[in-house]
Design a protein around this motif. Structure first.
Motif, PDB file in Angstrom:
ATOM      1  N   HIS A 141     -47.348  47.532  16.877  1.00  0.00           N
ATOM      2  CA  HIS A 141     -48.443  47.564  17.844  1.00  0.00           C
ATOM      3  C   HIS A 141     -48.605  49.001  18.335  1.00  0.00           C
ATOM      4  O   HIS A 141     -47.653  49.596  18.853  1.00  0.00           O
ATOM      5  CB  HIS A 141     -48.155  46.635  19.017  1.00  0.00           C
ATOM      6  CG  HIS A 141     -48.170  45.187  18.653  1.00  0.00           C
ATOM      7  ND1 HIS A 141     -49.265  44.378  18.859  1.00  0.00           N
ATOM      8  CD2 HIS A 141     -47.243  44.402  18.052  1.00  0.00           C
ATOM      9  CE1 HIS A 141     -48.996  43.157  18.420  1.00  0.00           C
ATOM     10  NE2 HIS A 141     -47.778  43.143  17.930  1.00  0.00           N
ATOM     11  N   GLN A 143     -50.651  51.273  20.864  1.00  0.00           N
ATOM     12  CA  GLN A 143     -51.569  51.386  21.997  1.00  0.00           C
ATOM     13  C   GLN A 143     -52.162  52.782  22.020  1.00  0.00           C
ATOM     14  O   GLN A 143     -51.429  53.782  22.016  1.00  0.00           O
ATOM     15  CB  GLN A 143     -50.821  51.138  23.311  1.00  0.00           C
ATOM     16  CG  GLN A 143     -51.690  51.341  24.553  1.00  0.00           C
ATOM     17  CD  GLN A 143     -50.888  51.246  25.838  1.00  0.00           C
ATOM     18  OE1 GLN A 143     -49.965  50.454  25.933  1.00  0.00           O
ATOM     19  NE2 GLN A 143     -51.235  52.059  26.823  1.00  0.00           N
ATOM     20  N   VAL A 149     -48.560  54.554  22.634  1.00  0.00           N
ATOM     21  CA  VAL A 149     -47.275  53.862  22.738  1.00  0.00           C
ATOM     22  C   VAL A 149     -47.050  53.060  21.458  1.00  0.00           C
ATOM     23  O   VAL A 149     -47.938  52.345  20.997  1.00  0.00           O
ATOM     24  CB  VAL A 149     -47.230  52.917  23.956  1.00  0.00           C
ATOM     25  CG1 VAL A 149     -45.883  52.216  24.041  1.00  0.00           C
ATOM     26  CG2 VAL A 149     -47.510  53.677  25.241  1.00  0.00           C
ATOM     27  N   THR A 151     -44.887  50.061  19.648  1.00  0.00           N
ATOM     28  CA  THR A 151     -44.097  48.893  20.017  1.00  0.00           C
ATOM     29  C   THR A 151     -43.845  48.022  18.799  1.00  0.00           C
ATOM     30  O   THR A 151     -44.782  47.625  18.101  1.00  0.00           O
ATOM     31  CB  THR A 151     -44.796  48.051  21.100  1.00  0.00           C
ATOM     32  OG1 THR A 151     -45.123  48.879  22.216  1.00  0.00           O
ATOM     33  CG2 THR A 151     -43.878  46.923  21.565  1.00  0.00           C
ATOM     34  N   ASP A 154     -39.307  42.826  19.705  1.00  0.00           N
ATOM     35  CA  ASP A 154     -37.930  42.832  20.212  1.00  0.00           C
ATOM     36  C   ASP A 154     -37.391  44.245  20.472  1.00  0.00           C
ATOM     37  O   ASP A 154     -36.176  44.449  20.533  1.00  0.00           O
ATOM     38  CB  ASP A 154     -36.982  42.102  19.246  1.00  0.00           C
ATOM     39  CG  ASP A 154     -37.416  40.664  19.006  1.00  0.00           C
ATOM     40  OD1 ASP A 154     -37.872  40.031  19.968  1.00  0.00           O
ATOM     41  OD2 ASP A 154     -37.302  40.190  17.855  1.00  0.00           O
ATOM     42  N   GLN A 155     -38.282  45.216  20.578  1.00  0.00           N
ATOM     43  CA  GLN A 155     -37.859  46.579  20.904  1.00  0.00           C
ATOM     44  C   GLN A 155     -38.661  47.091  22.088  1.00  0.00           C
ATOM     45  O   GLN A 155     -39.786  46.647  22.337  1.00  0.00           O
ATOM     46  CB  GLN A 155     -38.050  47.513  19.700  1.00  0.00           C
ATOM     47  CG  GLN A 155     -37.138  47.208  18.518  1.00  0.00           C
ATOM     48  CD  GLN A 155     -37.250  48.257  17.428  1.00  0.00           C
ATOM     49  OE1 GLN A 155     -37.705  49.378  17.668  1.00  0.00           O
ATOM     50  NE2 GLN A 155     -36.826  47.900  16.223  1.00  0.00           N
ATOM     51  N   GLN A 156     -38.084  48.032  22.788  1.00  0.00           N
ATOM     52  CA  GLN A 156     -38.767  48.638  23.916  1.00  0.00           C
ATOM     53  C   GLN A 156     -39.911  49.527  23.427  1.00  0.00           C
ATOM     54  O   GLN A 156     -39.796  50.174  22.388  1.00  0.00           O
ATOM     55  CB  GLN A 156     -37.788  49.482  24.748  1.00  0.00           C
ATOM     56  CG  GLN A 156     -36.753  48.678  25.510  1.00  0.00           C
ATOM     57  CD  GLN A 156     -37.388  47.796  26.564  1.00  0.00           C
ATOM     58  OE1 GLN A 156     -38.281  48.217  27.293  1.00  0.00           O
ATOM     59  NE2 GLN A 156     -36.927  46.553  26.651  1.00  0.00           N
ATOM     60  N   PRO A 157     -41.030  49.552  24.147  1.00  0.00           N
ATOM     61  CA  PRO A 157     -42.120  50.462  23.779  1.00  0.00           C
ATOM     62  C   PRO A 157     -41.628  51.910  23.743  1.00  0.00           C
ATOM     63  O   PRO A 157     -40.778  52.310  24.543  1.00  0.00           O
ATOM     64  CB  PRO A 157     -43.146  50.258  24.901  1.00  0.00           C
ATOM     65  CG  PRO A 157     -42.838  48.894  25.447  1.00  0.00           C
ATOM     66  CD  PRO A 157     -41.350  48.735  25.323  1.00  0.00           C
ATOM     67  N   THR A 158     -42.158  52.680  22.800  1.00  0.00           N
ATOM     68  CA  THR A 158     -41.706  54.055  22.600  1.00  0.00           C
ATOM     69  C   THR A 158     -42.887  55.014  22.671  1.00  0.00           C
ATOM     70  O   THR A 158     -43.933  54.775  22.069  1.00  0.00           O
ATOM     71  CB  THR A 158     -41.021  54.209  21.224  1.00  0.00           C
ATOM     72  OG1 THR A 158     -39.896  53.329  21.167  1.00  0.00           O
ATOM     73  CG2 THR A 158     -40.563  55.639  21.000  1.00  0.00           C
ATOM     74  N   TYR A 218     -40.927  54.569  11.558  1.00  0.00           N
ATOM     75  CA  TYR A 218     -41.984  53.595  11.314  1.00  0.00           C
ATOM     76  C   TYR A 218     -42.542  53.736   9.895  1.00  0.00           C
ATOM     77  O   TYR A 218     -43.716  53.443   9.647  1.00  0.00           O
ATOM     78  CB  TYR A 218     -43.110  53.779  12.346  1.00  0.00           C
ATOM     79  CG  TYR A 218     -42.615  53.771  13.766  1.00  0.00           C
ATOM     80  CD1 TYR A 218     -42.323  52.582  14.421  1.00  0.00           C
ATOM     81  CD2 TYR A 218     -42.397  54.977  14.452  1.00  0.00           C
ATOM     82  CE1 TYR A 218     -41.847  52.573  15.722  1.00  0.00           C
ATOM     83  CE2 TYR A 218     -41.919  54.974  15.751  1.00  0.00           C
ATOM     84  CZ  TYR A 218     -41.646  53.773  16.386  1.00  0.00           C
ATOM     85  OH  TYR A 218     -41.171  53.769  17.666  1.00  0.00           O
ATOM     86  N   ASP A 241     -54.662  48.652  19.395  1.00  0.00           N
ATOM     87  CA  ASP A 241     -55.243  47.878  20.486  1.00  0.00           C
ATOM     88  C   ASP A 241     -56.752  48.068  20.591  1.00  0.00           C
ATOM     89  O   ASP A 241     -57.478  47.139  20.961  1.00  0.00           O
ATOM     90  CB  ASP A 241     -54.555  48.201  21.819  1.00  0.00           C
ATOM     91  CG  ASP A 241     -54.634  49.663  22.216  1.00  0.00           C
ATOM     92  OD1 ASP A 241     -55.080  50.487  21.398  1.00  0.00           O
ATOM     93  OD2 ASP A 241     -54.226  49.984  23.347  1.00  0.00           O
TER      94      ASP A 241
END
Length: 383
Positions: A141, A143, A149, A151, A154-158, A218, A241
């Motif tokens: 994902h 943003q 951002v 995402t 199950d991981q914190q946004p980076t 990624y 998004d």
């Protein structure tokens, strides 16, 4: 009733208001669930389900214009993990229900005991599914509303840290044109027009190298290829998004009592203007295009609320527009009309004054003739 820690989000679809209210009352007595939506219109329900995070749908088999069986088919095509329970007065539909992998079917009139049995089966299946890894590829994902951002599930946004601002700008430009070939010479004209050709190309290659290093975590989703004198940023299983929001807006149903919730959820995805925190000049055209769509939809929603005697919701949207888009005269006028209807003279004067101040300070202009004439006529009528 036993339950897992996860709250089960439910949508109910039945074209009969009495049957819909009856199911809402039954489900409302149970723990561990949240009724996210209840609809008489199956098409509005489908749009809502595809937009929101829904775990379970109770579908009446006989619906106007489309059967519950076909509706389930269309939902499962896009969201195969949603669980379906059919509600019907005819048990002949049970075979079709299980062919569609429906979790259960309920015969009308539904009893509390039968419903509890169904919900226990649902919770048991959820707990079993939670322990099995999904075969579906995960999504990245991305943003780009407001800021960038990354995402993963199950991981914190980076938020990626870039070596230089030019490296960041190159990545964002390629992202804006993702999966399209972009000439190197065009990138140089955009980013390093002041340098000699050899130096500019050296800077371009260096920036591309650092992009590859930054997006290495990624690599399954993003990849830059160097081909035929240009670059392509390839994306796979990437959900932007902006693209999701624009797609949802394009397929939005007609605004009415049932679909307004769809619009509310959709507009929540617009977290800020496109790349709002970045001052790259080439962003502006796309930023304004998306912003105009947001503004037009926001005004339409506010007018719908005002026309349906929901002044509080209309005021909230109008004020949000004024905050994000201070020169949007229609929003100030909408607030003035609402407060005029409430006979709140001070607030009518306040919003006309704010509009006048903003336009004069920023554009050295006065409010439009239409708004000014309306305000003068209102003042005379309330003198």
């Amino acid at each position: 009733m036993e339950r897992s820690e996860k709250l089960t989000r439910i949508v109910i679809v039945d074209d009969e208001e009495l049957a819909l209210d009856y199911m809402k009352r039954l489900l409302g007595k149970l723990q561990g669930i949240h009724i996210a939506g209840a609809f008489t219109n199956p098409f509005v329900a489908k749009d809502y389900i595809l937009l929101d995070d829904i775990d379970l749908a109770f579908l009446d088999v006989r619906l106007p214009e489309i059967s519950g069986i076909e509706l389930a088919n269309q939902i499962l095509e896009h969201k195969p993990h949603i669980q379906i329970v059919f509600v019907t007065a005819y048990d002949k539909y049970a075979i079709q229900a299980f062919e569609l992998n429906a979790l259960d079917y309920l015969l009308k009139p539904v009893t509390t005991e039968r419903l509890i049995k169904t919900m226990n089966r649902i919770l048991k299946r959820e707990d079993q599914a939670a322990s099995i890894p999904e075969d579906q590829p995960s999504l990245l994902h991305l943003q780009v509303f407001q800021h960038v951002v990354f995402t993963l599930a199950d991981q914190q946004p980076t938020v990626l840290q870039w070596r230089t601002k030019k490296t960041q700008e190159l990545f964002l430009y390629l992202l804006q044109n993702h999966d399209q070939w972009v000439r190197k010479s065009a990138l140089i004209e955009l980013l390093w027009p002041e340098y000699e050709e050899d130096k500019a190309y050296s800077l371009l290659y260096t920036a591309a190298y650092y992009i590859r290093k930054s997006i290495a975590p990624y690599h399954s989703f993003l990849d830059i290829s160097n081909t035929n004198g240009g670059y392509i940023l390839h994306t796979q299983n990437v959900l932007l998004d902006t693209e999701r929001w624009e797609s949802l807006l394009a397929s939005a149903p007609q605004m009415n009592k049932e679909s307004i919730h769809y619009y509310v959820k959709m507009m929540e995805l617009y977290k800020g203007d496109y790349l709002q925190e970045y001052d790259f000049w080439w962003v502006e055209s796309e930023r304004q295009r998306l912003h105009k769509m947001w503004l037009s939809t926001s005004l339409k929603m506010a007018e719908w609320y005002r026309g349906n005697s929901q002044a509080e919701e209309a005021v909230s949207i109008y004020e949000g527009i004024c905050s994000r888009h201070p020169q949007a005269e229609e929003a100030y006028w909408g607030l003035m009309k609402i407060y005029a209807d409430m006979n709140k003279k001070n607030l009518v004067n306040k919003w006309y004054g704010l509009l006048s101040s903003v336009l004069w300070e920023e554009l050295h202009e006065k409010p439009s003739e239409q708004i000014t004439n309306w305000f003068i006529e209102w003042q005379m009528a309330h003198a």
